[in-house]
Motif scaffolding. Sequence first.
Motif, PDB file in Angstrom:
ATOM      1  N   GLU A 124      33.771  48.924  47.415  1.00 18.02           N
ATOM      2  CA  GLU A 124      33.373  48.553  46.052  1.00 18.02           C
ATOM      3  C   GLU A 124      33.966  47.205  45.653  1.00 18.02           C
ATOM      4  N   THR A 125      35.215  46.978  46.031  1.00 21.65           N
ATOM      5  CA  THR A 125      35.844  45.697  45.727  1.00 21.65           C
ATOM      6  C   THR A 125      35.150  44.574  46.494  1.00 21.65           C
ATOM      7  N   ALA A 126      34.791  44.835  47.741  1.00 16.31           N
ATOM      8  CA  ALA A 126      34.088  43.829  48.543  1.00 16.31           C
ATOM      9  C   ALA A 126      32.718  43.519  47.925  1.00 16.31           C
ATOM     10  N   ALA A 127      32.006  44.549  47.484  1.00 17.31           N
ATOM     11  CA  ALA A 127      30.695  44.349  46.844  1.00 17.31           C
ATOM     12  C   ALA A 127      30.860  43.547  45.552  1.00 17.31           C
TER      13      ALA A 127
ATOM     14  N   THR B  35      29.319  39.785  44.608  1.00 19.67           N
ATOM     15  CA  THR B  35      28.524  39.551  43.398  1.00 19.67           C
ATOM     16  C   THR B  35      29.132  38.446  42.544  1.00 19.67           C
ATOM     17  N   LYS B  36      30.426  38.499  42.333  1.00 22.95           N
ATOM     18  CA  LYS B  36      31.080  37.539  41.440  1.00 22.95           C
ATOM     19  C   LYS B  36      31.352  36.189  42.095  1.00 22.95           C
ATOM     20  N   PHE B  37      31.609  36.197  43.377  1.00 21.77           N
ATOM     21  CA  PHE B  37      31.949  34.963  44.093  1.00 21.77           C
ATOM     22  C   PHE B  37      31.139  34.879  45.394  1.00 21.77           C
ATOM     23  N   PRO B  38      29.813  34.748  45.279  1.00 22.83           N
ATOM     24  CA  PRO B  38      28.966  34.808  46.467  1.00 22.83           C
ATOM     25  C   PRO B  38      29.237  33.709  47.493  1.00 22.83           C
ATOM     26  N   ASP B  39      29.623  32.545  47.040  1.00 22.59           N
ATOM     27  CA  ASP B  39      29.885  31.463  47.994  1.00 22.59           C
ATOM     28  C   ASP B  39      31.095  31.755  48.879  1.00 22.59           C
ATOM     29  N   LYS B  40      32.087  32.384  48.291  1.00 22.09           N
ATOM     30  CA  LYS B  40      33.339  32.623  49.013  1.00 22.09           C
ATOM     31  C   LYS B  40      33.345  33.942  49.781  1.00 22.09           C
ATOM     32  N   HIS B  41      32.635  34.955  49.276  1.00 20.42           N
ATOM     33  CA  HIS B  41      32.753  36.295  49.872  1.00 20.42           C
ATOM     34  C   HIS B  41      31.422  36.875  50.354  1.00 20.42           C
TER      35      HIS B  41
ATOM     36  N   VAL C 167      41.394  39.091  54.759  1.00 15.87           N
ATOM     37  CA  VAL C 167      41.377  38.701  53.349  1.00 15.87           C
ATOM     38  C   VAL C 167      42.836  38.543  52.940  1.00 15.87           C
ATOM     39  N   ASP C 168      43.139  37.441  52.294  1.00 19.30           N
ATOM     40  CA  ASP C 168      44.492  37.201  51.817  1.00 19.30           C
ATOM     41  C   ASP C 168      44.895  38.333  50.866  1.00 19.30           C
ATOM     42  N   GLY C 169      46.088  38.885  51.073  1.00 19.19           N
ATOM     43  CA  GLY C 169      46.553  40.028  50.276  1.00 19.19           C
ATOM     44  C   GLY C 169      46.584  39.760  48.785  1.00 19.19           C
ATOM     45  N   ALA C 170      47.091  38.604  48.392  1.00 16.16           N
ATOM     46  CA  ALA C 170      47.164  38.271  46.967  1.00 16.16           C
ATOM     47  C   ALA C 170      45.760  38.096  46.398  1.00 16.16           C
ATOM     48  N   ALA C 171      44.878  37.466  47.159  1.00 13.56           N
ATOM     49  CA  ALA C 171      43.495  37.275  46.708  1.00 13.56           C
ATOM     50  C   ALA C 171      42.798  38.624  46.564  1.00 13.56           C
ATOM     51  N   TRP C 172      43.084  39.532  47.503  1.00 13.45           N
ATOM     52  CA  TRP C 172      42.473  40.862  47.445  1.00 13.45           C
ATOM     53  C   TRP C 172      42.946  41.625  46.204  1.00 13.45           C
TER      54      TRP C 172
END
Length: 167
Positions: free
Chosen positions: A39-42, A46-52, A100-105
């Motif tokens: 869910e977090t990945a989805a 959605t929120k940051f399509p260029d990066k994720h 995925v960077d821990g802090a970013a996650w």
Amino acid sequence: EQKPPTEKKTPETPAAPPAPDPDADYEKSLDDDARAIIETAAFAETKFPDKHKGLRKQWLDYYRKVDAYIEKTRKEDPERSFDNEDKDFQDFIEEHRPSVDGAAWRRLEQLRFKDEAKQEAVKETDAKWKKDLAETRERQRLLEVRPEIEKTLLQSQKELDEMLVAN
């Protein structure tokens, strides 16, 4: 005088329903922690399509690989634990886990929770506003028809009084 050709109207074809997500059933089979990651990945997609872009699929593929690894290895060694003490298993996980960077996650998780809370608050507020609006409209309607009702009532009373006086 020549008439323009008439266009033959064809009934509109209803839009095809959206294709089912082939990963949905697999996602439902995952445990709560894995589903939360998906869910977090989805959300991140959605929120940051260029990066994720593709992050949800990467995590789903990862969990499929882990499941396949466990299934295959369990046939070879039914007593294997697949826990933190299982170095080969831990190596497999580290090799295949999406990076995925821990802090970013953690930040993505926080943003997802905030977004979900905001959506829930909006939903509750909308429901309350719709109810309040319906009640206000009904009161307004009653206020608008009341003078007409009173006028009709007075007219009827007047006519009744005239009939009684005439008799």
